[in-house]
Write a protein that holds these residues in place. Structure first.
Motif, PDB file in Angstrom:
ATOM      1  N   TYR A 139       0.842  -1.195   0.000  1.00 64.64           N
ATOM      2  CA  TYR A 139       0.000   0.000   0.000  1.00 64.64           C
ATOM      3  C   TYR A 139       0.882   1.252   0.000  1.00 64.64           C
ATOM      4  O   TYR A 139       1.308   1.744  -1.028  1.00 64.64           O
ATOM      5  CB  TYR A 139      -0.950  -0.026   1.197  1.00 64.64           C
ATOM      6  CG  TYR A 139      -1.936  -1.170   1.137  1.00 64.64           C
ATOM      7  CD1 TYR A 139      -2.958  -1.175   0.191  1.00 64.64           C
ATOM      8  CD2 TYR A 139      -1.840  -2.250   2.003  1.00 64.64           C
ATOM      9  CE1 TYR A 139      -3.878  -2.219   0.116  1.00 64.64           C
ATOM     10  CE2 TYR A 139      -2.752  -3.311   1.942  1.00 64.64           C
ATOM     11  CZ  TYR A 139      -3.757  -3.283   1.000  1.00 64.64           C
ATOM     12  OH  TYR A 139      -4.649  -4.316   0.929  1.00 64.64           O
ATOM     13  N   ASP A 140       1.220   1.774   1.172  1.00 57.07           N
ATOM     14  CA  ASP A 140       1.991   3.008   1.245  1.00 57.07           C
ATOM     15  C   ASP A 140       3.477   2.778   1.552  1.00 57.07           C
ATOM     16  O   ASP A 140       4.269   3.708   1.507  1.00 57.07           O
ATOM     17  CB  ASP A 140       1.404   3.930   2.320  1.00 57.07           C
ATOM     18  CG  ASP A 140      -0.028   4.329   1.995  1.00 57.07           C
ATOM     19  OD1 ASP A 140      -0.311   4.496   0.796  1.00 57.07           O
ATOM     20  OD2 ASP A 140      -0.828   4.467   2.928  1.00 57.07           O
ATOM     21  N   ASP A 141       3.833   1.545   1.897  1.00 61.02           N
ATOM     22  CA  ASP A 141       5.217   1.254   2.259  1.00 61.02           C
ATOM     23  C   ASP A 141       6.016   0.932   1.003  1.00 61.02           C
ATOM     24  O   ASP A 141       6.000  -0.174   0.499  1.00 61.02           O
ATOM     25  CB  ASP A 141       5.273   0.085   3.237  1.00 61.02           C
ATOM     26  CG  ASP A 141       6.670  -0.108   3.824  1.00 61.02           C
ATOM     27  OD1 ASP A 141       7.620   0.501   3.283  1.00 61.02           O
ATOM     28  OD2 ASP A 141       6.814  -0.854   4.802  1.00 61.02           O
ATOM     29  N   SER A 142       6.721   1.928   0.497  1.00 60.06           N
ATOM     30  CA  SER A 142       7.464   1.757  -0.760  1.00 60.06           C
ATOM     31  C   SER A 142       8.725   0.931  -0.597  1.00 60.06           C
ATOM     32  O   SER A 142       9.369   0.578  -1.569  1.00 60.06           O
ATOM     33  CB  SER A 142       7.823   3.131  -1.338  1.00 60.06           C
ATOM     34  OG  SER A 142       8.638   3.858  -0.423  1.00 60.06           O
ATOM     35  N   LYS A 143       9.098   0.626   0.650  1.00 65.29           N
ATOM     36  CA  LYS A 143      10.334  -0.118   0.892  1.00 65.29           C
ATOM     37  C   LYS A 143      10.155  -1.616   0.678  1.00 65.29           C
ATOM     38  O   LYS A 143      11.137  -2.333   0.493  1.00 65.29           O
ATOM     39  CB  LYS A 143      10.825   0.144   2.318  1.00 65.29           C
ATOM     40  CG  LYS A 143      11.213   1.595   2.588  1.00 65.29           C
ATOM     41  CD  LYS A 143      11.689   1.776   4.022  1.00 65.29           C
ATOM     42  CE  LYS A 143      12.063   3.231   4.294  1.00 65.29           C
ATOM     43  NZ  LYS A 143      12.512   3.421   5.710  1.00 65.29           N
ATOM     44  N   ILE A 144       8.932  -2.085   0.726  1.00 64.19           N
ATOM     45  CA  ILE A 144       8.688  -3.518   0.558  1.00 64.19           C
ATOM     46  C   ILE A 144       8.758  -3.875  -0.923  1.00 64.19           C
ATOM     47  O   ILE A 144       8.101  -3.260  -1.758  1.00 64.19           O
ATOM     48  CB  ILE A 144       7.314  -3.906   1.131  1.00 64.19           C
ATOM     49  CG1 ILE A 144       7.253  -3.584   2.618  1.00 64.19           C
ATOM     50  CG2 ILE A 144       7.049  -5.393   0.909  1.00 64.19           C
ATOM     51  CD1 ILE A 144       5.908  -3.859   3.243  1.00 64.19           C
ATOM     52  N   ILE A 153      10.990 -15.285   1.558  1.00 58.04           N
ATOM     53  CA  ILE A 153      10.658 -14.938   0.180  1.00 58.04           C
ATOM     54  C   ILE A 153       9.415 -14.052   0.195  1.00 58.04           C
ATOM     55  O   ILE A 153       8.336 -14.478   0.614  1.00 58.04           O
ATOM     56  CB  ILE A 153      10.416 -16.197  -0.667  1.00 58.04           C
ATOM     57  CG1 ILE A 153      11.725 -16.984  -0.803  1.00 58.04           C
ATOM     58  CG2 ILE A 153       9.869 -15.824  -2.045  1.00 58.04           C
ATOM     59  CD1 ILE A 153      11.588 -18.268  -1.571  1.00 58.04           C
ATOM     60  N   THR A 154       9.596 -12.821  -0.235  1.00 61.20           N
ATOM     61  CA  THR A 154       8.498 -11.852  -0.253  1.00 61.20           C
ATOM     62  C   THR A 154       7.996 -11.694  -1.684  1.00 61.20           C
ATOM     63  O   THR A 154       8.781 -11.436  -2.601  1.00 61.20           O
ATOM     64  CB  THR A 154       8.961 -10.483   0.272  1.00 61.20           C
ATOM     65  OG1 THR A 154       9.428 -10.632   1.617  1.00 61.20           O
ATOM     66  CG2 THR A 154       7.825  -9.472   0.247  1.00 61.20           C
ATOM     67  N   ILE A 155       6.699 -11.876  -1.855  1.00 64.16           N
ATOM     68  CA  ILE A 155       6.070 -11.654  -3.154  1.00 64.16           C
ATOM     69  C   ILE A 155       4.952 -10.649  -2.975  1.00 64.16           C
ATOM     70  O   ILE A 155       4.027 -10.860  -2.179  1.00 64.16           O
ATOM     71  CB  ILE A 155       5.495 -12.960  -3.747  1.00 64.16           C
ATOM     72  CG1 ILE A 155       6.568 -14.054  -3.840  1.00 64.16           C
ATOM     73  CG2 ILE A 155       4.887 -12.693  -5.119  1.00 64.16           C
ATOM     74  CD1 ILE A 155       7.668 -13.777  -4.836  1.00 64.16           C
ATOM     75  N   LEU A 156       5.049  -9.539  -3.678  1.00 64.82           N
ATOM     76  CA  LEU A 156       3.984  -8.539  -3.619  1.00 64.82           C
ATOM     77  C   LEU A 156       2.743  -9.063  -4.318  1.00 64.82           C
ATOM     78  O   LEU A 156       2.828  -9.694  -5.376  1.00 64.82           O
ATOM     79  CB  LEU A 156       4.445  -7.242  -4.280  1.00 64.82           C
ATOM     80  CG  LEU A 156       5.629  -6.522  -3.617  1.00 64.82           C
ATOM     81  CD1 LEU A 156       5.962  -5.251  -4.387  1.00 64.82           C
ATOM     82  CD2 LEU A 156       5.336  -6.199  -2.161  1.00 64.82           C
TER      83      LEU A 156
END
Length: 351
Positions: A139-144, A153-156
């Protein structure tokens, strides 16, 4: 992936099926034997059509994102694949459901493949050296960002939106951009730490094959995004992004190794044959083996390349982009063979 059948009527089943479309029996995947089990839909208990063992579905079946099974008396509520989820999307937002479902389809297929290879998949929540997945709605967290770090493992969630994914594909000028591709790439970073970094002999061989990973990663990526890949990248790399740094070369090569293994396995279980008498023998092949049982990677490649050519030709006939738009050069084969030989000892089931 292998072809599954209903245990009641022998009708073909897809890996994601929770019901046979022919006879109506319930179905679920049992990962310990890599089998699809079926059950009488009118029974109050899940006793398999093939055996007298009672099962239960993974709790995530109620969300329509999993059809895997556990034995009835298991203390776990979630299957081995869903236990690896650390963060799932906010389910109060109905828009997240179809995207999460797409992510889970790709993740479950990835776990199937890693289990078949014989790789250990410790859970990050109980083991510091383990693996887990964060599926996050940004959403607003541009660092993720989509990526891997220390087993996470991070998947948007936007990666699971076909419209946004196609837009990103065009903006990044990529010929291939899929969820399973993302997951295979990111899990490659995890297994580099587990299989390469932990063994000095393997690390030395890695550097001889892929280059020295000690090159500054941040600077390498900055340079890549500024000037792009060299003009002759196709001779030594599977993709443009693979040229950016040895870590990315490994992850891209790892992902494509898994692509090829899955493609050849699927072709084998369908008995596919490419045999055109008027064309060079280089594109003729018969899928007579399960690639996970083969020691010689050259044999697998000689089967995979004609298959990809045939499938790409069918896609083009239908006005659809190539399913595998890549050229596998001898240097890339050497890199894939490095991975293949590194994984051979894991396949105790076959050798």
């Amino acid at each position: 992936m292998k072809v599954f059948q209903c245990g009641h009527c022998n009708h073909p089943l897809f890996f994601e099926n929770d019901r046979c479309g022919n006879c109506g029996h319930l179905s679920g995947y049992w990962d310990l034997d890599r089998k699809m089990l079926t059950f009488n839909a009118f029974s109050s208990s899940l006793f398999s059509d093939r055996e007298k063992i009672e099962y239960k579905y993974c709790k995530n079946k109620e969300h329509g994102v999993c059809n895997w099974l556990l034995v009835k008396n298991s203390l776990q509520d979630y299957c081995s694949a869903c236990q690896l989820n650390r963060i799932i999307p906010d389910l109060s937002d109905e828009k997240n459901y179809p995207k999460w479902q797409n992510l889970e389809v790709a993740k479950h297929r990835l776990i199937y493949q890693l289990q078949k290879i014989g790789l250990d998949l410790p859970n990050k929540m109980t083991n510091d050296e383990g693996l887990c997945f964060d599926f996050i709605a940004k959403y607003d967290d541009s660092k993720i960002m989509t990526g891997h770090k220390n087993g996470v493992i991070t998947i948007l969630l936007r990666e699971a939106d076909p419209v946004l994914r196609e837009k990103a594909k065009k903006e990044m000028r990529e010929s291939y951009h899929t969820l399973i591709g993302h997951l295979r790439h990111e899990v490659g970073h995890y297994f580099w730490e587990r299989l390469v970094l932990s063994d000095q002999n393997v690390l030395s061989a890695f550097r001889n094959t892929f280059g020295n990973e000690k090159a500054n990663y941040g600077e390498a990526l900055e340079t890549f995004y500024k000037i792009g890949a060299p003009d002759d990248w196709r001779s030594c790399f599977i993709s443009k992004y693979a040229t950016s740094h040895p870590w990315e070369d490994w992850a891209e090569t790892w992902a494509h190794y898994l692509h090829i293994m899955d493609m050849v396995e699927t072709a084998h279980f369908f008995g596919l044959e490419v045999n055109h008498k008027d064309i060079s023998k280089n594109i003729n092949t018969t899928s007579t083996f399960d690639p996970y049982t083969i020691r010689d990677f050259e044999t697998i490649v000689r089967t995979g390349v004609p298959l990809s050519f045939a499938v790409n030709s069918i896609n083009r006939a239908m006005g659809i982009p190539d399913v595998y738009p890549f050229v596998i050069t001898p240097v890339v084969v050497k890199k894939m063979n490095f991975i293949h030989e590194l994984l051979l000892p894991k396949r105790k089931l076959f050798f």
